[in-house]
Design an enzyme around this catalytic site. Structure first.
Site, short mmCIF file in Angstrom:
data_model
loop_
_atom_site.label_atom_id
_atom_site.label_comp_id
_atom_site.label_asym_id
_atom_site.label_seq_id
_atom_site.Cartn_x
_atom_site.Cartn_y
_atom_site.Cartn_z
N PHE A 168 11.10 -1.17 13.52
CA PHE A 168 9.75 -0.63 13.35
C PHE A 168 9.75 0.43 12.25
O PHE A 168 10.00 1.61 12.49
CB PHE A 168 9.29 -0.03 14.68
N ARG A 173 8.60 12.17 5.06
CA ARG A 173 9.41 11.22 5.83
C ARG A 173 10.12 10.19 4.95
O ARG A 173 10.96 9.43 5.43
CB ARG A 173 8.52 10.54 6.88
N THR A 215 -12.27 6.85 8.40
CA THR A 215 -12.82 5.90 9.39
C THR A 215 -11.77 5.56 10.45
O THR A 215 -10.68 6.12 10.46
CB THR A 215 -13.24 4.60 8.68
N HIS A 242 -10.19 2.78 10.65
CA HIS A 242 -9.27 1.76 10.12
C HIS A 242 -7.83 2.00 10.58
O HIS A 242 -7.15 1.09 11.05
CB HIS A 242 -9.32 1.84 8.60
N VAL A 256 3.22 1.93 5.40
CA VAL A 256 2.78 3.33 5.49
C VAL A 256 1.27 3.34 5.67
O VAL A 256 0.53 2.91 4.78
CB VAL A 256 3.16 4.12 4.22
N LEU A 257 0.84 3.78 6.83
CA LEU A 257 -0.59 3.91 7.10
C LEU A 257 -0.97 5.39 7.00
O LEU A 257 -0.37 6.22 7.68
CB LEU A 257 -0.91 3.41 8.50
N TRP A 280 0.86 -1.20 0.00
CA TRP A 280 0.00 0.00 0.00
C TRP A 280 0.89 1.24 0.00
O TRP A 280 1.91 1.28 0.70
CB TRP A 280 -0.88 0.02 1.26
C1 DLZ Z 1 -7.37 -1.58 4.15
C2 DLZ Z 1 -6.18 -0.68 4.27
C3 DLZ Z 1 -6.34 0.72 4.37
C4 DLZ Z 1 -7.67 1.38 4.37
N1 DLZ Z 1 -5.28 1.54 4.43
C5 DLZ Z 1 -4.03 1.00 4.43
C6 DLZ Z 1 -2.89 1.85 4.51
O1 DLZ Z 1 -2.96 3.08 4.53
N2 DLZ Z 1 -1.67 1.25 4.53
C7 DLZ Z 1 -1.51 -0.12 4.50
O2 DLZ Z 1 -0.37 -0.59 4.58
N3 DLZ Z 1 -2.59 -0.92 4.41
C8 DLZ Z 1 -3.83 -0.41 4.35
N4 DLZ Z 1 -4.92 -1.23 4.26
C9 DLZ Z 1 -4.71 -2.68 4.04
C10 DLZ Z 1 -4.55 -3.48 5.34
O3 DLZ Z 1 -3.27 -3.24 5.93
C11 DLZ Z 1 -4.67 -5.01 5.04
O4 DLZ Z 1 -3.80 -5.35 4.01
C12 DLZ Z 1 -6.08 -5.41 4.65
O5 DLZ Z 1 -7.02 -4.99 5.61
C13 DLZ Z 1 -6.16 -6.95 4.51
O6 DLZ Z 1 -5.86 -7.60 5.74
#
Ligand code: DLZ
Length: 196
Positions: free
Chosen positions: A152, A166, A125, A127, A119-120, A27
């Site tokens: 990490f 970053r 929401t 999530h 990277v999140l 992602w």
């Molecule tokens: C579903 C999801 C979302 C909304 N956002 C991210 C993100 O920003 N970064 C990331 O690495 N993964 C995201 N995912 C996917 C979840 O980590 C995961 O792969 C799915 O929920 C399947 O388990």
């Protein structure tokens, strides 16, 4: 004056004998690719040979803890099997019996450190909160359960721009945090060996 934030003055460690894995989520690939490149650059600068760096992927950050756990377990089986080893790309999917039977590359020792990179980016929401919390605790658990350093490399950012900054891709001159993670892997890999 040295900056207040950050890991302080660079330390030098000889990572030439280390075997290190990088496992990363797919992602947010633009940011991820740069972080992975930064981590790899520091590993090489720290003396880790290209041959001893394995790069694996998982779909998203949520899969990182299991990926780290299985990758390490597979490398242990690979090292202890009397036959020859298995290709890095098969490590995650192989069962224990597959691993001991396989014969594709030379046997290698278990990983000395694993860098988990994801990277999140916060959305509308909850999530983000759930995944960030689960992955942080999961990576710490694997690290303490296995006794190997799990670096990490999870960015938990509120905007894409924060992520780009970053990864060294922004306008503020912020450095690529992946480089710090590569250095941390070398330092912890060496220190863990000395602490054994
Ligand atoms: C579903 C999801 C979302 C909304 N956002 C991210 C993100 O920003 N970064 C990331 O690495 N993964 C995201 N995912 C996917 C979840 O980590 C995961 O792969 C799915 O929920 C399947 O388990």
């Amino acid at each position: 004056m040295s900056p207040i934030k950050g890991p302080g003055a660079a330390q030098s460690h000889d990572g030439s004998g280390l075997r290190v894995a990088i496992i990363h989520a797919r992602w947010n690939a633009t940011i991820i690719d740069q972080l992975v490149a930064g981590a790899k650059k520091s590993l090489l600068a720290g003396g880790v040979s290209e041959d001893n760096i394995t790069v694996q992927t998982v779909p998203g950050s949520y899969e990182l803890p299991l990926g780290v756990q299985r990758l390490y377990a597979a490398s242990q089986v690979q090292a202890s099997s009397s036959g020859e080893g298995i290709s890095a790309t098969d490590l995650l999917s192989a069962s224990t019996s597959d691993l001991s039977k396989s014969a594709t590359v030379s046997p290698k020792k278990p990983f000395d450190a694993i860098i988990a990179i994801g990277v999140l980016i916060k959305g509308a929401t909850m999530h983000f909160e759930y995944i960030a919390d689960a992955v942080s605790h999961g990576l710490m658990r694997v690290q303490l359960d296995s006794g190997i350093p799990v670096i990490f490399g999870l960015l938990t950012v509120l905007t894409e721009e924060q992520g780009l900054e970053r990864a060294g891709l922004g306008n503020s001159g912020m450095h690529n945090h992946g480089e710090d993670w590569g250095s941390a892997a070398v330092e912890l890999g060496v220190k863990r060996r000395d602490w054994s």
